[in-house]
Write an enzyme that holds these catalytic residues in place. Structure first.
Site, PDB file in Angstrom:
ATOM      1  N   SER A   1     -11.303  -0.340   2.660  1.00  0.00           N
ATOM      2  CA  SER A   1     -10.517  -0.747   3.826  1.00  0.00           C
ATOM      3  C   SER A   1      -9.842   0.487   4.417  1.00  0.00           C
ATOM      4  CB  SER A   1      -9.473  -1.785   3.428  1.00  0.00           C
ATOM      5  OG  SER A   1     -10.106  -2.947   2.933  1.00  0.00           O
TER       6      SER A   1
ATOM      7  N   GLU B   1      -5.279   3.889   5.910  1.00  0.00           N
ATOM      8  CA  GLU B   1      -4.919   3.831   4.487  1.00  0.00           C
ATOM      9  C   GLU B   1      -5.206   5.149   3.758  1.00  0.00           C
ATOM     10  OE1 GLU B   1      -6.048   0.733   1.906  1.00  0.00           O
ATOM     11  OE2 GLU B   1      -5.449  -0.900   3.241  1.00  0.00           O
TER      12      GLU B   1
ATOM     13  N   ARG C   1       0.825  -1.211   0.000  1.00  0.00           N
ATOM     14  CA  ARG C   1       0.000   0.000   0.000  1.00  0.00           C
ATOM     15  C   ARG C   1       0.863   1.266   0.000  1.00  0.00           C
ATOM     16  NH1 ARG C   1      -2.310  -3.767  -0.975  1.00  0.00           N
ATOM     17  NH2 ARG C   1      -4.281  -4.550  -0.192  1.00  0.00           N
TER      18      ARG C   1
END
Length: 336
Positions: A236, A332, A159
């Site tokens: 998410s 995130e 990520r």
């Protein structure tokens, strides 16, 4: 070029958080970037699916809407597919499959745009976009020139990418205008994830092709994740934490059901959703913001939330996981 002023940004973020941009410009042609005035603070926006809007933005918001997709070239080993930064990611994946170019099927139904995909190095069901990215073309506002980075130069990690580092995409120094993907002709199915194997088994498919895998991924995601158009969310919300083997073994001894995934570097990835659920936050809300009842990893806006509400709930979830597991969760999304 004349940017719009005082634009409501609620429709431009999938969490539906309120805020206004002092200036807003929709970019449909890379050539328009050369006319962006210097000096003003900039933010480059894709689909707004990985964004927490914390209030008004005092600068210029550049909404990347550059379209176009094509087979750039092919060789004996792979197809090379180019797409504009503004192309919808899921639609692009479906298009590649329809053309007979498999490889991205595990990333089906991920919200956002092609241009944003490398920034976050989006991933799902055993695949990260960086594994198939060949190059990225971007505009450098300081140098007033286009440049291209190959896959290695993008520094992809979990990520993460070069573009998230200070002085790059998130600081508004550059704007990604296109990406090229390398899709190998020697395709192999990627069905390592249990949810995916179970879905394929339920469909009676023992030897899936790429479209079968895409359909299974879509079905699993639709069951587990809310539609942003109906329940505002940013997918998410927390990274799956990666810890050293000693920490993972200690946690596993105390919590045998904890999902753990060994990493190539010897560390272990933990399932953040499981940690959040065990900390009591699955389906729980703090004011208008809570964690989704079907997937504890997804933070949702139940109506009328602000960026401050999101930050308050985020902090409460982090504190609960910290207290129970001594693990730090990091978000995130990008905060603007």
């Amino acid at each position: 070029m004349s940017p719009h002023t005082q634009i409501d940004l609620t429709p431009f973020n999938t969490l539906a958080l309120p805020g206004r941009a002092a200036h807003y410009l929709k970019v449909t042609d890379p050539a328009r970037l050369a006319a962006v005035p210097p000096g003003e603070r900039r933010f480059v926006l894709g689909g707004g699916s990985n964004l927490v809007l914390t209030g008004d933005f005092p600068g210029l918001l550049l909404h990347m809407a550059i379209a176009g997709k094509r087979l750039l070239r092919e060789d004996d080993e792979a197809f090379y597919i180019e797409a504009g930064a503004g192309e919808n990611w899921h639609d692009f994946v479906q298009w590649t499959l329809a053309q007979g170019w498999p490889g991205l099927e595990n990333l089906s139904l991920i919200p956002g745009t092609v241009g944003a995909a490398p920034v976050q190095n989006i991933g799902a069901y055993g695949l990260e976009v960086g594994e198939h990215l060949d190059s990225v073309t971007a505009w450098d506002f300081e140098k007033q020139a286009m440049f291209t980075l190959d896959r290695e130069a993008c520094r992809f990690a979990y990520r993460d990418s070069l573009f998230k580092q200070r002085g790059w995409h998130l600081d508004g120094r550059i704007a990604i205008v296109a990406a090229v993907f390398r899709l190998p002709k020697a395709w192999q199915p990627n069905i390592g994830y249990a949810d995916l194997r179970q879905e394929l088994a339920a469909r009676g498919i023992a030897e899936p092709d790429a479209s079968d895998i895409a359909d299974a991924v879509i079905a699993v995601r639709q069951r587990k994740l809310p539609d942003p158009a109906l329940t505002p969310n940013a997918g998410s919300f927390f990274h799956n934490p990666v810890v050293d083997r000693q920490t993972a073994d200690a946690l596993k001894a105390q919590h045998p059901a904890l999902p753990c995934y060994a990493q190539p570097d010897g560390r272990v990835k933990l399932a953040a959703g499981w940690l959040i659920e065990q900390a009591g936050w699955k389906g729980k809300a703090l004011g208008p913001v809570g964690m989704y009842e079907k997937q504890a990893l997804v933070l949702v806006n139940r109506g009328g939330a602000t960026g401050a509400d999101v930050q308050r709930t985020m902090a409460a979830v982090q504190a609960a996981v910290r207290e129970k597991f001594a693990i730090e969760l990091s978000p995130e999304p990008v905060f603007l």
